[in-house]
Design an enzyme around this catalytic site. Structure first.
Site, PDB file in Angstrom:
ATOM      1  N   ALA A 109       0.874  -1.171   0.000  1.00 41.02           N
ATOM      2  CA  ALA A 109       0.000   0.000   0.000  1.00 41.02           C
ATOM      3  C   ALA A 109       0.912   1.222   0.000  1.00 41.02           C
ATOM      4  O   ALA A 109       2.067   1.136   0.436  1.00 41.02           O
ATOM      5  CB  ALA A 109      -0.866  -0.024   1.244  1.00 41.02           C
TER       6      ALA A 109
ATOM      7  N   GLY B 267       0.425  -4.962   0.939  1.00 40.57           N
ATOM      8  CA  GLY B 267      -0.788  -4.977   0.113  1.00 40.57           C
ATOM      9  C   GLY B 267      -0.580  -5.664  -1.231  1.00 40.57           C
ATOM     10  O   GLY B 267      -1.539  -6.161  -1.830  1.00 40.57           O
TER      11      GLY B 267
ATOM     12  N   GLU C 267      -0.940  -9.264  -0.491  1.00 38.17           N
ATOM     13  CA  GLU C 267      -2.370  -9.462  -0.185  1.00 38.17           C
ATOM     14  C   GLU C 267      -3.198  -9.464  -1.468  1.00 38.17           C
ATOM     15  O   GLU C 267      -4.149 -10.235  -1.606  1.00 38.17           O
ATOM     16  CB  GLU C 267      -2.849  -8.360   0.781  1.00 38.17           C
ATOM     17  CG  GLU C 267      -2.232  -8.517   2.171  1.00 38.17           C
ATOM     18  CD  GLU C 267      -2.570  -7.372   3.098  1.00 38.17           C
ATOM     19  OE1 GLU C 267      -2.181  -6.227   2.790  1.00 38.17           O
ATOM     20  OE2 GLU C 267      -3.227  -7.593   4.124  1.00 38.17           O
TER      21      GLU C 267
ATOM     22  N   GLU D 238       4.441  -5.260   7.239  1.00 42.07           N
ATOM     23  CA  GLU D 238       3.698  -4.217   7.955  1.00 42.07           C
ATOM     24  C   GLU D 238       4.184  -3.947   9.370  1.00 42.07           C
ATOM     25  O   GLU D 238       4.239  -2.799   9.802  1.00 42.07           O
ATOM     26  CB  GLU D 238       2.200  -4.557   7.981  1.00 42.07           C
ATOM     27  CG  GLU D 238       1.470  -4.273   6.678  1.00 42.07           C
ATOM     28  CD  GLU D 238       1.542  -5.411   5.672  1.00 42.07           C
ATOM     29  OE1 GLU D 238       2.352  -6.349   5.862  1.00 42.07           O
ATOM     30  OE2 GLU D 238       0.795  -5.371   4.685  1.00 42.07           O
TER      31      GLU D 238
HETATM   32  N1  COA Z   1       4.616   3.048  -0.577  1.00 40.47           N
HETATM   33  C1  COA Z   1       5.053   4.198  -1.106  1.00 40.47           C
HETATM   34  N2  COA Z   1       6.155   4.311  -1.849  1.00 40.47           N
HETATM   35  C2  COA Z   1       6.863   3.201  -2.065  1.00 40.47           C
HETATM   36  C3  COA Z   1       6.481   1.935  -1.552  1.00 40.47           C
HETATM   37  C4  COA Z   1       5.292   1.900  -0.769  1.00 40.47           C
HETATM   38  N3  COA Z   1       4.844   0.760  -0.249  1.00 40.47           N
HETATM   39  N4  COA Z   1       7.392   1.023  -1.928  1.00 40.47           N
HETATM   40  C5  COA Z   1       8.294   1.659  -2.671  1.00 40.47           C
HETATM   41  N5  COA Z   1       7.988   2.975  -2.755  1.00 40.47           N
HETATM   42  C6  COA Z   1       8.697   4.024  -3.469  1.00 40.47           C
HETATM   43  C7  COA Z   1       9.952   4.448  -2.708  1.00 40.47           C
HETATM   44  O1  COA Z   1       9.630   5.395  -1.682  1.00 40.47           O
HETATM   45  C8  COA Z   1      10.767   5.050  -3.825  1.00 40.47           C
HETATM   46  O2  COA Z   1      10.257   6.328  -4.116  1.00 40.47           O
HETATM   47  P1  COA Z   1      11.288   7.572  -4.415  1.00 40.47           P
HETATM   48  O3  COA Z   1      12.068   7.117  -5.627  1.00 40.47           O
HETATM   49  O4  COA Z   1      10.357   8.708  -4.689  1.00 40.47           O
HETATM   50  O5  COA Z   1      12.131   7.703  -3.170  1.00 40.47           O
HETATM   51  C9  COA Z   1      10.423   4.166  -5.035  1.00 40.47           C
HETATM   52  O6  COA Z   1       9.192   3.534  -4.708  1.00 40.47           O
HETATM   53  C10 COA Z   1      11.462   3.086  -5.280  1.00 40.47           C
HETATM   54  O7  COA Z   1      11.649   2.333  -4.087  1.00 40.47           O
HETATM   55  P2  COA Z   1      13.071   2.150  -3.348  1.00 40.47           P
HETATM   56  O8  COA Z   1      12.795   1.908  -1.890  1.00 40.47           O
HETATM   57  O9  COA Z   1      13.981   3.249  -3.709  1.00 40.47           O
HETATM   58  O10 COA Z   1      13.556   0.791  -4.045  1.00 40.47           O
HETATM   59  P3  COA Z   1      14.568  -0.281  -3.444  1.00 40.47           P
HETATM   60  O11 COA Z   1      14.915  -1.193  -4.566  1.00 40.47           O
HETATM   61  O12 COA Z   1      15.681   0.393  -2.691  1.00 40.47           O
HETATM   62  O13 COA Z   1      13.722  -1.105  -2.353  1.00 40.47           O
HETATM   63  C11 COA Z   1      11.765  -2.221  -1.513  1.00 40.47           C
HETATM   64  C12 COA Z   1      12.615  -1.871  -2.747  1.00 40.47           C
HETATM   65  C13 COA Z   1      10.516  -2.927  -2.025  1.00 40.47           C
HETATM   66  C14 COA Z   1      12.553  -3.185  -0.589  1.00 40.47           C
HETATM   67  C15 COA Z   1      11.405  -0.949  -0.734  1.00 40.47           C
HETATM   68  O14 COA Z   1      10.858  -0.014  -1.652  1.00 40.47           O
HETATM   69  C16 COA Z   1      10.399  -1.141   0.375  1.00 40.47           C
HETATM   70  O15 COA Z   1      10.753  -1.628   1.455  1.00 40.47           O
HETATM   71  N6  COA Z   1       9.136  -0.724   0.139  1.00 40.47           N
HETATM   72  C17 COA Z   1       8.087  -0.764   1.144  1.00 40.47           C
HETATM   73  C18 COA Z   1       7.591  -2.151   1.347  1.00 40.47           C
HETATM   74  C19 COA Z   1       6.542  -2.172   2.424  1.00 40.47           C
HETATM   75  O16 COA Z   1       6.807  -1.955   3.599  1.00 40.47           O
HETATM   76  N7  COA Z   1       5.319  -2.439   2.017  1.00 40.47           N
HETATM   77  C20 COA Z   1       4.206  -2.589   2.932  1.00 40.47           C
HETATM   78  C21 COA Z   1       3.431  -1.339   2.993  1.00 40.47           C
HETATM   79  S1  COA Z   1       2.068  -1.533   4.083  1.00 40.47           S
END
Ligand code: COA
Length: 260
Positions: free
Chosen positions: A66, A112, A115, A135
């Site tokens: 999400a 999400g 999910e 989460e």
């Molecule tokens: N919500 C909002 N933005 C998100 C996102 C999310 N769930 N997941 C990734 N993004 C965004 C990042 O903030 C980043 O934006 P920016 O370029 O404007 O800074 C962009 O997507 C790329 O992600 P980034 O984190 O730079 O890529 P990465 O390869 O370093 O890491 C992940 C990939 C998936 C490990 C990491 O993005 C992450 O941990 N995301 C969140 C996962 C999460 O907790 N999801 C559950 C949400 S309830």
């Protein structure tokens, strides 16, 4: 039938739905959830469409969760509404869709995103896929059915471990857990999904829709579980841990949870 955040490709009786926010790793913001809901409702009504593939655009992510930036400042009430509405308009909709839906997991499927994949009728993953419910690392719990569907698919102990550790598993592990049915190289993912869809579309669409109903009915006595998830998800939005967890993610630092 294209929307701001979702593309739909139609080929005879098959529809491929592509979540299209690659710069944000296809994170599900409210607009995307609404778009997806509209798309699935439309496709279900179209009797020419006999199978649907759901995937993410790009080669890095199915859906990375999400959209954290959107809900970081929500109140308990807004948090609860977010989960309740999302479950109703998208996750439950897909699970109960009369038309079969295959998730093609082409990269990260987190929070999400996992999910969403678990709401689909079954899942096929590319070998670069990573799956998890992170989460609790943000001070919140899965709110789109993850606490219910993950134990259904992989068993309670494995689900507890994945949820509590906020860890990710790779595609091979997901295969061994039964979370996905097949793992293939990225370039073979859509071809395999199309092949599986082809096998499905040879069969009676009416019988398939009844089979979906019957399989789902076997899991329907856990309505309280979904309700408990929604309430608990909402409660997280009133905690200091949630404020710290989401701020830390957005500020790109490690969270220091106060435990309140
Ligand atoms: N919500 C909002 N933005 C998100 C996102 C999310 N769930 N997941 C990734 N993004 C965004 C990042 O903030 C980043 O934006 P920016 O370029 O404007 O800074 C962009 O997507 C790329 O992600 P980034 O984190 O730079 O890529 P990465 O390869 O370093 O890491 C992940 C990939 C998936 C490990 C990491 O993005 C992450 O941990 N995301 C969140 C996962 C999460 O907790 N999801 C559950 C949400 S309830």
């Amino acid at each position: 039938m294209n929307f701001e955040n979702v593309l739909v490709e139609l080929d005879d009786s098959l529809a491929t739905v592509i979540i299209n926010r690659p710069k944000k790793l296809n994170a599900l913001n409210r607009a995307t959830i609404k778009d997806l809901s509209k798309v699935f409702k439309k496709l279900e009504k179209d009797k020419r469409i006999r199978a649907i593939i759901l995937t993410g655009s790009g080669e890095k992510a199915f859906v990375a969760g999400a959209d954290i930036s959107e809900f970081a400042n929500y109140s308990v009430k807004e948090g609860k509404e977010l989960a309740a509405k999302g479950q109703k308009i998208l996750f439950d909709l897909i699970e109960n869709l009369a038309t079969p839906v295959i998730a093609a997991i082409n990269g990260f499927a987190l929070g999400g995103g996992l999910e969403l994949a678990m709401s689909c009728h079954f899942r096929i993953a590319a070998n670069n896929a990573q799956m998890g419910l992170p989460e609790v690392s943000l001070g919140v719990i899965p709110g789109y059915g993850g606490t219910q569907r993950l134990p259904q698919l992989i068993g309670k102990g494995r689900a507890m471990e994945l949820i509590m550790t906020a860890g990710m598993i790779n595609a091979e592990k997901a295969l061994s857990f039964g979370l996905v049915n097949y793992v293939v190289p990225q370039e073979e993912l859509l071809p395999l999904c199309i092949k599986m869809a082809g096998k499905i579309t040879n069969n009676s669409p009416v019988a398939i829709s009844y089979a979906i109903k019957a399989v789902n009915a076997g899991f329907k006595n856990n309505a309280k579980g979904f309700e408990t998830e929604i309430n608990a998800f909402g409660s997280c939005f009133g905690t200091a841990d949630f404020k710290e967890g989401t701020s830390a993610f957005l500020e790109k630092r490690k969270a220091e949870f106060p435990g309140t």
